[in-house]
Write an enzyme that holds these catalytic residues in place. Sequence first.
Site, mmCIF file in Angstrom:
data_model
loop_
_atom_site.group_PDB
_atom_site.id
_atom_site.type_symbol
_atom_site.label_atom_id
_atom_site.label_comp_id
_atom_site.label_asym_id
_atom_site.label_seq_id
_atom_site.Cartn_x
_atom_site.Cartn_y
_atom_site.Cartn_z
ATOM 1 N N ASP A 494 3.308 -10.783 -12.596
ATOM 2 C CA ASP A 494 3.061 -11.490 -13.844
ATOM 3 C C ASP A 494 2.948 -12.979 -13.532
ATOM 4 O OD1 ASP A 494 3.320 -11.199 -17.026
ATOM 5 O OD2 ASP A 494 4.314 -13.040 -16.400
ATOM 6 N N GLU A 537 -2.110 -11.255 -18.260
ATOM 7 C CA GLU A 537 -1.904 -11.987 -17.019
ATOM 8 C C GLU A 537 -1.127 -11.174 -15.989
ATOM 9 O OE1 GLU A 537 1.338 -13.538 -19.889
ATOM 10 O OE2 GLU A 537 -0.717 -12.825 -19.994
#
Length: 662
Positions: A494, A537
């Site tokens: 992440d 993301e």
Amino acid sequence: MTRIRLALALLLVSAVARAETVDAILQDVHVHGFVRPQNVLQRLYAADDRPNADAPMPARATYLIAVEGLERQRDAFDRADPLLARIDAMAAHEHCQPCDLAARLSRAQRAIGVGNTAEAQGIITGADRLSLVAGDPMRLEFLLTRARLSDLRTEMASGITDAVQARTLAARHGWPADEVRAMSPMIGMNADLGDFARAEALGRETFRLADRIGFAYMQPYIRAQQAYTYSMRGEGELQRQALLDVLRLAGDDPSMRELVAISLGNLSDYYLQSNEPAKALTVAERARALSASQHDDNGVAVAGANRGIAMVRLGRFDEGIRELRDAKTLAERIGARTYLMPILDELVTAYEKAGRLHEAVATMRAQLQLNQEMVKQEREKAVLELQEKYAAERRGREIDRLSIANRAQSAEMDARRWQQRLWTTVAVLSLLALAALVRYLSRARNDNRKLSGDIAVLAEQTMVDPLTGVANRRWCEAEMQRRGDAAVGLMLLDVDFFKRVNDTWGHAAGDRVLVEIARRLRGLVRQNDAVVRWGGEEFALVLPDASGESLPHLAERVMQHVAGEPIDIGGQAVTVTVSVGAVMSPLREGVDWQHAMHVADLALYMSKAGGRNCATCVAGIDASADVAAIANDLAAAAARGDLALQMVEGPSPARRPAIRIV
């Protein structure tokens, strides 16, 4: 007698010449700033036209707001509180809009001073419109207060936006001292965003401007922001020089005691990281004494911990352990969990060095329990924050799938129509010349081939992320189903603080970051590995040749490779880091791969709760462990001994970042 009269006349002329008006004093402060708040207060209290109770409301408001702010700035609340009460009364009974806003900002700044950001946010919520009608000086104070609050709430994009607006407003009026006040917090906020080049340039520009106009009061604050930037960048010697400058420039000014205490704490930590425990101990003692004099329990806890660490490194184990335990107790009492975790870590080290292994194990258990609680809280918070994001992404994915499905269905219907037309044409053209029939059939075959190609492209598009060009989640799900029980390493990544990139530089910049990270990951993995954009993301790595023992090393390489070079997002060089969770799939023979991906997700949350820019790797799972219980709470499973976790730090310049004055 004549000489006496002449002398008296000269004294009178001199006094008149020295008399100042309130407006002149405040304009001078806007232009040149000041050396100490008390200097300005002396001038205001002696102003020739200081307003009395019968003065017009605007004159009284301007005077009281200025004096209250300066008294509060020098921590003289016994004098500031009665002034605030008078400002409140003017807001209530005389409908003074600047007074209303000034009272709100005063209370918000007091709440910020004790770290109560929720209260401060509640106070100034909805005050934006009021600031637009309260006059430009009050609008400036509103923007600076809201920027400071955003900084504390780690909403850097909003904070920088407000600070830039404040600077623009100050420049329009020709108030360079207020430009300095607006630029100073932008230094640290840019450093927090990883834009160190901009932070350093801003630091130099701000200090030069403050020095040129004589704004001595702001110079130690600017140097403190620069010290924080150097600390974040890992430039220890520059950090030390800046901190020493802060102490020199602040001197013994009572209004700077908090700044001095924080700087002493950071300097003590610098000496600890530089393996100079004797110096660290001396500085930490000064920091603790100063924090205690201000009743700052956070500062006392940090300074006490530094004292304890220094004593342990000097071989004074019993004294050091006592200091660390006192700091732990204080941190627990005030709820400072941010400080508690590193204190427990140092306490474990101290017990080990002292040979008190039973106490070291007990402290490790307490540390693990605390980490479990923090991870649970972080997970609950993250779930709340991400629910809407995932809901939006899910809606987007469904729309994409529907669009692709519609296109594929349309293509198939076109193919059927062409086939029907083909057979009709065969029946009709059987009576026509053979050459014409061959030409028509050739065109039909080409059209069919084109349609088949379109359908194949559409099928491929459903497996590839259109932005980054790597595999998408659908491909990963199909691939993992195909592999069955074959061992494969799974790694979830992440991007840290990705929202700040979007908020600060726009979604196009965010897309560039994702494309570059995907490129770097593709360049790192082996031929049989796969890079997957898992969503938003988040990326996933599918690693068929990995083993549980190799995951920590692989995670470290991934973090180093991603953060190795800043990413150019259109003239801005931004260093981006990732948090990682890694596990081997399947967790046990016969267990679906999705359980392993869920465990990797839990490990990722532990990395984010642990400060980000790190990896949590599940190195091994006990054969008798309950897989469902592991997937329910990873930290609890580790505490029971059901699995082994290994934490790997990312390429951070310092293990414990400096505390920044806000």
